[in-house]
Write an enzyme that holds these catalytic residues in place. Sequence first.
Site, PDB file in Angstrom:
ATOM      1  N   HIS A 125      34.664  20.243  63.310  1.00  0.00           N
ATOM      2  CA  HIS A 125      35.761  20.402  62.352  1.00  0.00           C
ATOM      3  C   HIS A 125      35.743  21.775  61.678  1.00  0.00           C
ATOM      4  O   HIS A 125      34.687  22.378  61.458  1.00  0.00           O
ATOM      5  CB  HIS A 125      35.675  19.314  61.288  1.00  0.00           C
ATOM      6  CG  HIS A 125      34.410  19.386  60.479  1.00  0.00           C
ATOM      7  ND1 HIS A 125      34.289  20.167  59.352  1.00  0.00           N
ATOM      8  CD2 HIS A 125      33.210  18.794  60.666  1.00  0.00           C
ATOM      9  CE1 HIS A 125      33.069  20.057  58.865  1.00  0.00           C
ATOM     10  NE2 HIS A 125      32.386  19.225  59.644  1.00  0.00           N
ATOM     11  N   HIS A 134      34.789  32.951  74.630  1.00  0.00           N
ATOM     12  CA  HIS A 134      34.330  32.044  75.683  1.00  0.00           C
ATOM     13  C   HIS A 134      33.171  31.224  75.134  1.00  0.00           C
ATOM     14  O   HIS A 134      32.131  31.776  74.769  1.00  0.00           O
ATOM     15  CB  HIS A 134      33.887  32.835  76.915  1.00  0.00           C
ATOM     16  CG  HIS A 134      33.456  31.969  78.063  1.00  0.00           C
ATOM     17  ND1 HIS A 134      33.150  32.486  79.300  1.00  0.00           N
ATOM     18  CD2 HIS A 134      33.269  30.632  78.184  1.00  0.00           C
ATOM     19  CE1 HIS A 134      32.801  31.509  80.114  1.00  0.00           C
ATOM     20  NE2 HIS A 134      32.850  30.375  79.446  1.00  0.00           N
TER      21      HIS A 134
END
Length: 199
Positions: A125, A134
């Site tokens: 979250h 990446h």
Amino acid sequence: MILFGASGHCKSVIDIAESIGEKISIIYDDNPSVEAVCHIPVQKFLTDFRGTNETWVVSIGNNKNRKKVTEKLAKNFGLLIHRTATISSWSSIGDGTVVMAKTVINACTTIGEHCIINSGAVIEHDCKLGDFVHVSPNASLAGGVIVGEGTHIGIGASVLPEINIGKWTTIGAGAVVIKDVPDGAVIVGNPGRIIKTNG
């Protein structure tokens, strides 16, 4: 959809598309070394190519090269999310990003454009990832982590909550990041330590 880049990463992107029934019509590459990838034809890209109304995804694993090609193309970029990925409805993901199998992206997280969220990665979250990031397979970002543009987080790496990671950094495979990381740093080990800084 059209892909640019006929590398090994391209095969993973094709797999994502197939999982959701998205048809890849053709793959372009500046210097193709193959005639097809997964039975999809590869053609040399021409700089004066005008394209079509289809969406594009740049299927290049290297973050810097992906950015260069994206800026050159300036096309209508699409988004590919594997059918087995778990994405919170409270999160957002930018165009050109690919999200691979078994990934978890939790509530109130923002993923930038042209990112790669690789197989089994967990992004908790309130994380914020810049463009061209990446996150490698099985890497985990705890809640509230901020990742700057172009950063590569290696396979199996872990980042503790509320850590800020700078732009164009490299977090090595299996590293455990316990404190903020400056731009351009290369981090390895547990706990993670800077071994060099790129310009």
